[in-house]
Write an enzyme that holds these catalytic residues in place. Structure first.
Site, PDB file in Angstrom:
ATOM      1  N   HIS A 175       0.875  -1.178   0.000  1.00 23.45           N
ATOM      2  CA  HIS A 175       0.000   0.000   0.000  1.00 23.45           C
ATOM      3  C   HIS A 175       0.914   1.230   0.000  1.00 23.45           C
ATOM      4  CE1 HIS A 175      -4.133   1.606   1.356  1.00 23.45           C
ATOM      5  NE2 HIS A 175      -3.429   2.631   0.884  1.00 23.45           N
ATOM      6  N   ILE A 176       1.008   1.878  -1.157  1.00 21.09           N
ATOM      7  CA  ILE A 176       1.920   3.017  -1.258  1.00 21.09           C
ATOM      8  C   ILE A 176       1.548   4.096  -0.246  1.00 21.09           C
ATOM      9  CG2 ILE A 176       2.496   2.589  -3.681  1.00 21.09           C
ATOM     10  CD1 ILE A 176       0.592   4.938  -4.402  1.00 21.09           C
ATOM     11  N   HIS A 177       2.557   4.808   0.199  1.00 17.95           N
ATOM     12  CA  HIS A 177       2.358   5.934   1.104  1.00 17.95           C
ATOM     13  C   HIS A 177       3.595   6.819   1.053  1.00 17.95           C
ATOM     14  CE1 HIS A 177       4.011   2.542   3.377  1.00 17.95           C
ATOM     15  NE2 HIS A 177       4.637   3.431   4.151  1.00 17.95           N
ATOM     16  N   LEU A 178       3.372   8.098   1.245  1.00 15.49           N
ATOM     17  CA  LEU A 178       4.420   9.101   1.185  1.00 15.49           C
ATOM     18  C   LEU A 178       4.717   9.591   2.591  1.00 15.49           C
ATOM     19  CD1 LEU A 178       6.125  11.045  -0.652  1.00 15.49           C
ATOM     20  CD2 LEU A 178       4.139  12.559  -0.646  1.00 15.49           C
TER      21      LEU A 178
END
Length: 163
Positions: free
Chosen positions: A123-126
């Site tokens: 789950h991409i996250h910045l």
């Protein structure tokens, strides 16, 4: 040999192990499901495609993450509207962190895949973190321990009002 006892780190170790367990759900998908639990989950802001949340295991006080509601493991497959909003939220986070903490600089980035250091690889996250000159010391380098100046509830209250 000297020892620095940090029993509170067990929560992190146990959580990482649970996240890696077969069939474990995605923590980022779980935290945004119930808006009534936003404060308990340290979810700071909800936008159209993304949300802003405090990192439960921060590198430094004020460590925030921006994640899409959609469960995406690859940044390059994310729709442009989603990533554009993510960058706009990064700007808002930077402004809030600057106002609340008065840092000397910022780290902004993504770890894509477990080999790149992603704790939640699917789950991409910045990440966005405030930084100060001299904010790292021997304890992080040698002791692999972070020293944080405030608890998450305090950080949440400070930053939530900026959104």
């Amino acid at each position: 040999m000297e020892r620095l006892w940090s029993p509170w780190r067990h929560a992190y170790i146990a959580a990482v192990g649970a996240d890696m367990a077969e069939g474990a759900g995605c923590i980022l998908c779980e935290v945004h499901k119930n808006p009534a639990d936003d404060e308990k989950n340290f979810l700071v802001h909800r936008a159209e495609s993304n949300f802003v949340i405090l990192n439960l295991y921060p590198y430094i006080s004020g460590h925030m993450m921006i994640a899409p509601y959609e469960h995406l493991g690859e940044f390059d497959s994310a729709p442009k509207e989603m990533t554009a909003e993510m960058m706009d939220l990064a700007k808002r986070c930077q402004a809030a962190l600057r106002e609340v903490y008065h840092p000397h600089g910022f780290n902004l980035g993504m770890n894509l895949g477990r080999a790149a250091g992603a704790g939640i690889p699917d789950h991409i996250h910045l990440h966005i973190m405030p930084r100060w000159t001299g904010d790292t010391n021997f304890i992080s380098t040698v002791g692999e321990t972070r020293v944080l100046s405030e608890d998450l509830a305090t950080t949440y209250k400070k930053l939530r009002e900026k959104f």
